[in-house]
Every structure is written in structure tokens, then in C-alpha cells.
Design a protein around this motif. Structure first.
Motif, short mmCIF file in Angstrom:
data_model
loop_
_atom_site.label_atom_id
_atom_site.label_comp_id
_atom_site.label_asym_id
_atom_site.label_seq_id
_atom_site.Cartn_x
_atom_site.Cartn_y
_atom_site.Cartn_z
N LEU A 95 62.24 52.88 -2.22
CA LEU A 95 61.31 51.80 -1.53
C LEU A 95 60.13 51.70 -2.09
N GLY B 101 61.38 48.97 -4.89
CA GLY B 101 61.75 47.68 -4.74
C GLY B 101 62.15 47.47 -3.13
N GLN B 102 63.25 46.72 -2.85
CA GLN B 102 63.49 46.49 -1.49
C GLN B 102 65.12 47.00 -1.14
N ARG B 103 65.31 47.45 0.06
CA ARG B 103 66.75 47.76 0.44
C ARG B 103 67.50 46.53 0.70
N PHE C 139 69.38 49.07 -3.39
CA PHE C 139 68.28 48.62 -3.60
C PHE C 139 68.05 47.65 -4.77
N CYS D 30 65.16 46.11 -7.52
CA CYS D 30 64.12 46.76 -7.80
C CYS D 30 63.67 45.79 -9.04
N ALA E 121 68.02 38.59 0.19
CA ALA E 121 67.00 39.25 -0.60
C ALA E 121 65.67 38.30 -0.82
N VAL E 122 64.46 39.19 -0.93
CA VAL E 122 63.12 38.48 -1.31
C VAL E 122 63.25 37.72 -2.59
#
Length: 96
Positions: free
Chosen positions: A28, A31-33, A39, A41, A87-88
């Protein structure tokens, strides 16, 4: 560069459950889960090395599994995404 981190931490013991939480916390920070143990990253080479070292410090190589994948750009040619969670976009500006 975009790195995909995936892990499988043995949770049969309380120590394993603690490792699982610590591994997720390290991820975390970078990056993002995108799934429970996966994840995405966005990192540079130095950050990737730090991420790898921090994760290796947390896992038990005799019981756990850790994989890091470098996603080759352009992403639109190497990434297909389906389902509810999206995802972002790391390339766009995020205002908080």
C-alpha cells in the motif's frame, strides 16, 4: 514503470497472519490493491528495489510466495481489464 506485485502468505499461524498484514501494508505504501493479494505499483528503478527489499524482509521464503512483474508499456497493448473494479490511471492528475 508499472509493477504488478502478487503474493501468497501462509496464514496457518498467527505469525503468518501478521506477515500477511505487513506485506499488504508495504504494498500500500507503493501502489494500489487491485485484488486481495495483488497490487499495481507505479515506481522508478530505485523504488522498485526498495519495494522488493522491504517485501523480502517481511515474507518467509520457506512458506510464502512473492512475485513481481514489470508491465511493459504501452499499457493499452499489455493490459486488459474486465469487471467492476477499475484501476486508477497513474498517468492522469489526481486531486485530493
Amino acid at each position: 514503470m508499472l509493477i504488478l506485485v502478487s503474493y501468497d502468505v501462509s496464514t496457518e499461524t498467527s505469525a503468518g497472519r501478521r506477515r500477511l498484514r505487513r506485506v499488504a501494508k508495504v504494498c500500500l505504501n507503493y501502489g494500489q490493491r487491485v485484488q486481495k493479494s495483488v497490487f499495481e505499483c507505479q515506481v522508478n528503478l530505485a523504488q522498485m528495489e526498495m519495494l522488493k527489499n522491504e517485501l523480502l524482509d517481511e515474507i518467509n521464503e520457506a512458506e510464502d510466495c512473492l512475485r513481481l512483474y514489470r508491465i511493459i508499456e504501452p499499457l493499452e497493448k499489455n493490459l486488459m481489464e474486465f469487471g467492476k473494479f477499475k484501476a486508477v490511471d497513474f498517468e492522469s492528475t489526481l486531486i485530493v
